[in-house]
Design a protein around this motif. Structure first.
Motif, short mmCIF file in Angstrom:
data_model
loop_
_atom_site.label_atom_id
_atom_site.label_comp_id
_atom_site.label_asym_id
_atom_site.label_seq_id
_atom_site.Cartn_x
_atom_site.Cartn_y
_atom_site.Cartn_z
N PHE A 134 0.78 -1.21 0.16
CA PHE A 134 0.04 -0.04 -0.04
C PHE A 134 0.92 1.10 -0.05
O PHE A 134 0.80 2.20 -0.59
N VAL A 135 1.94 1.07 0.95
CA VAL A 135 2.79 2.44 0.93
C VAL A 135 3.65 2.59 -0.33
O VAL A 135 3.61 3.80 -0.73
N SER A 136 4.12 1.52 -0.86
CA SER A 136 4.65 1.57 -1.91
C SER A 136 4.13 2.09 -3.09
O SER A 136 4.71 2.88 -4.11
N SER A 137 2.85 1.43 -3.25
CA SER A 137 2.05 2.08 -4.43
C SER A 137 1.96 3.59 -4.43
O SER A 137 1.83 4.22 -5.34
N GLY A 138 1.70 4.01 -3.09
CA GLY A 138 1.26 5.41 -2.83
C GLY A 138 2.72 6.25 -3.26
O GLY A 138 2.57 7.35 -3.96
N PHE A 139 3.72 5.73 -2.76
CA PHE A 139 5.22 6.57 -3.18
C PHE A 139 5.28 6.34 -4.64
O PHE A 139 5.76 7.56 -5.25
N PHE A 140 5.13 5.37 -5.36
CA PHE A 140 5.22 5.23 -6.78
C PHE A 140 4.27 6.45 -7.45
O PHE A 140 4.83 7.04 -8.40
N ALA A 141 3.10 6.55 -6.94
CA ALA A 141 2.12 7.59 -7.54
C ALA A 141 2.73 8.96 -7.13
O ALA A 141 2.56 9.89 -8.18
N LEU A 142 3.26 9.07 -6.11
CA LEU A 142 3.68 10.47 -5.63
C LEU A 142 5.08 10.86 -6.50
O LEU A 142 5.21 12.03 -6.85
N TYR A 143 5.94 9.70 -6.84
CA TYR A 143 6.99 9.91 -7.37
C TYR A 143 6.87 10.28 -8.79
O TYR A 143 7.24 11.41 -9.25
N LYS A 144 5.69 9.64 -9.30
CA LYS A 144 5.51 9.86 -10.80
C LYS A 144 4.98 11.39 -10.85
O LYS A 144 5.40 12.06 -11.73
N ASN A 145 3.90 11.49 -10.02
CA ASN A 145 3.16 12.92 -10.09
C ASN A 145 4.23 14.01 -9.82
O ASN A 145 4.36 15.05 -10.46
N TRP A 146 5.21 14.02 -9.11
CA TRP A 146 6.48 15.04 -8.68
C TRP A 146 7.04 14.89 -10.01
O TRP A 146 7.58 16.06 -10.34
N VAL A 147 7.62 13.91 -10.66
CA VAL A 147 8.53 14.03 -11.80
C VAL A 147 7.69 14.62 -12.80
O VAL A 147 8.23 15.47 -13.67
N MET A 148 6.28 14.21 -13.10
CA MET A 148 5.82 15.01 -14.18
C MET A 148 5.45 16.28 -14.03
O MET A 148 4.89 17.03 -15.06
N ASP A 149 5.40 16.75 -12.68
CA ASP A 149 5.12 18.04 -12.32
C ASP A 149 6.56 18.90 -12.12
O ASP A 149 6.60 20.05 -11.83
#
Length: 111
Positions: free
Chosen positions: A64-79
């Motif tokens: 659960f935590v890992s999936s959230g991190f991946f989403a946040l990493y991706k959003n951060w990079v895309m921003d």
């Protein structure tokens, strides 16, 4: 976490392509396997009492935590990595610790 964020920022252009390209699911699978193992290793080191918890329950929390991190990493990079790394790393650490502590506490309540 800061090291991961600096890596993403230093390789932002490549990461943006990887996050949105046809191979993004492969990237996710690789990240998932690696991060779950690393998270579990760190949890067992930091919280020795976690060894007594049902492995499936702890693994689900880590996933659960890992999936959230991946989403946040991706959003951060895309921003374009606009948010400060120090702030984001502290937030990620707080979120992961909070989730894992909740699992540990709820397990202690049952025993």
């Amino acid at each position: 976490m800061k090291e991961i964020l600096y890596f993403f920022k230093d390789n932002k252009d490549i990461c943006q392509i990887l996050f949105t390209g046809q191979n993004s699911s492969s990237l996710w699978d690789s990240y998932r396997k690696l991060s779950i193992n690393l998270f579990l290793k760190k949890i067992y080191q930091k919280y020795p009492k976690s060894l007594r918890i049902d492995g499936n329950e702890l693994k689900q929390a880590v996933e659960f935590v890992s999936s959230g991190f991946f989403a946040l990493y991706k959003n951060w990079v895309m921003d374009d990595c606009k948010e400060d790394i120090e702030i984001l790393a502290k937030r990620l650490s707080s979120l992961s610790d909070g989730c894992i502590m909740k699992v540990l506490d709820s397990n202690n309540d049952r025993h």
